[in-house]
Design an enzyme around this catalytic site. Structure first.
Site, mmCIF file in Angstrom:
data_model
loop_
_atom_site.group_PDB
_atom_site.id
_atom_site.type_symbol
_atom_site.label_atom_id
_atom_site.label_comp_id
_atom_site.label_asym_id
_atom_site.label_seq_id
_atom_site.Cartn_x
_atom_site.Cartn_y
_atom_site.Cartn_z
ATOM 1 N N LYS A 253 5.814 -4.158 32.573
ATOM 2 C CA LYS A 253 6.169 -3.054 31.672
ATOM 3 C C LYS A 253 5.447 -1.757 32.035
ATOM 4 O O LYS A 253 4.218 -1.736 32.192
ATOM 5 C CB LYS A 253 5.829 -3.473 30.237
ATOM 6 C CG LYS A 253 6.267 -2.520 29.152
ATOM 7 C CD LYS A 253 6.022 -3.178 27.791
ATOM 8 C CE LYS A 253 6.475 -2.340 26.626
ATOM 9 N NZ LYS A 253 6.323 -3.072 25.343
ATOM 10 N N GLU B 127 -0.870 -2.843 22.475
ATOM 11 C CA GLU B 127 -0.442 -3.122 23.854
ATOM 12 C C GLU B 127 -1.288 -2.372 24.869
ATOM 13 O O GLU B 127 -1.490 -2.848 25.976
ATOM 14 C CB GLU B 127 1.031 -2.742 24.031
ATOM 15 C CG GLU B 127 1.974 -3.725 23.413
ATOM 16 C CD GLU B 127 3.383 -3.519 23.885
ATOM 17 O OE1 GLU B 127 3.643 -3.674 25.084
ATOM 18 O OE2 GLU B 127 4.232 -3.189 23.039
#
Ligand code: CDT
Length: 324
Positions: free
Chosen positions: A124, A143
């Site tokens: 990602k 995150e």
């Protein structure tokens, strides 16, 4: 040559902290089998498919969270999924937390072909949320603490076409689709975990579904590609996650959409040749794009009001004056 890929978007219902990997893998296998029965070539699972969305909790030391990460793929626990997929002749896409041998942590997705070959891995790029403990939130979105960003978007020759991957927050950024589009992507696979509640601006809560559709559909249309958006949905550890898993055609039209927030497979026939209808007409990049006027997009990160405009705003007389 027929280039139709039967795609199954395998939405997952919630995964609680107490659910074991083996229990989750059983659910994945069940969705995979439903996909095989529906004639799927490819079944797409969501972001961080194997665990609860653990970035909602703070830990003082990252190593306390090691058990959420995969150190090998397949592992003993995930191998049954790989074996069953190969036996059924169905490819799959799987999101998971990756911990590398040298200690790097990524939010990762893997693409596996119908014969079991690993086609590619994606890490990602856009990591949302925050890095620090913010206990004022009802739940956190860490995150940026738990993962390092990946290096970029790639495409792969798979399922008879050009396939790309992105993960969750990536889908909100036009740059994601455009970079994939510039590499000829015909089928973009995007798993997500999207909390309905957005702590920095709760006014956006009611818009989560609208924004999800908006970005998936515009990304598909503006780049002439199929987009498969797959949710982990439902009430997970007290946090409501958006469903609305959907398969979008290159026209921007929704071809299939989940109706629940549970484990649910939705299927569509993705004719990859449809991409050309858009890639070779209105969005003929080679003919119409003007990269020479887009240089700010890669040269600058944040928004910067040009000096002459900022000065004009500070001096009301300057805005009403004659043109220089
Ligand atoms: N998983 C993920 O990327 N979720 C984000 C939530 C943004 S709020 C911090 C998303 O864009 O859906």
């Amino acid at each position: 040559m027929n280039r139709t890929v039967t795609v199954g978007a395998a939405q997952m219902g919630p995964i609680q902290l107490a659910d074991s990997r083996s229990e989750v893998v059983e659910r994945l296998i069940s969705l995979l089998r439903s996909g095989a029965e529906a004639g799927c070539d490819l079944v797409v699972f969501p972001e961080l498919t194997l665990t609860t969305f653990f970035p909602r909790w703070w830990v003082d030391d990252l190593s306390e969270a090691d058990h959420f990460y995969e150190t090998e793929m397949p592992s003993d626990e995930t191998r049954p999924l790989f074996d069953e997929a190969r036996r059924l002749g169905v490819g799959f896409h799987l999101g998971y937390a990756e911990l590398t041998e040298d200690g790097h942590r990524y939010n990762t997705a893997l693409l596996v072909e119908r014969d079991g070959t690993v086609v590619g891995q994606y890490r990602k790029v856009h990591l949302p949320g925050h890095e620090e403990n913010e206990p004022w939130r009802a739940f956190q979105h860490l995150e940026r603490y738990y993962f390092e960003p990946g290096e970029g978007f790639e495409v792969h020759a798979a399922f008879g076409g050009v396939v790309g991957m992105a993960i969750c927050n990536d889908r909100r950024w036009p740059e994601t689709y455009r970079v994939l589009g510039l590499k000829g992507c015909e089928l973009a696979l995007i798993g997500y975990n999207t909390p309905i509640h957005y702590a920095p601006d709760p006014d956006q809560d009611r818009l989560q579904g609208f924004h999800n559709g908006l970005v998936l559909q515009s990304g598909a249309y503006q780049n002439g590609m199929w987009v498969v958006g797959v949710a982990k949905a439902g009430r997970e550890e007290g946090c409501d996650l958006l469903g609305e898993t959907s398969i979008i055609a290159p026209s921007g039209e929704v071809r299939a959409m989940a109706t629940t927030v549970e484990d649910e497979l939705v299927v569509a026939e993705a004719d990859l040749d449809l991409c050309a209808n858009f890639k070779e007409t209105l969005f003929d990049f080679g003919r119409y794009r003007r990269p020479e006027v887009y240089e700010l997009i890669t040269g600058q990160r944040g928004a910067q009001v040009p000096d002459h405009v900022r000065t004009g705003l500070a001096d009301p007389k300057a805005t009403g004056g004659d043109l220089p």
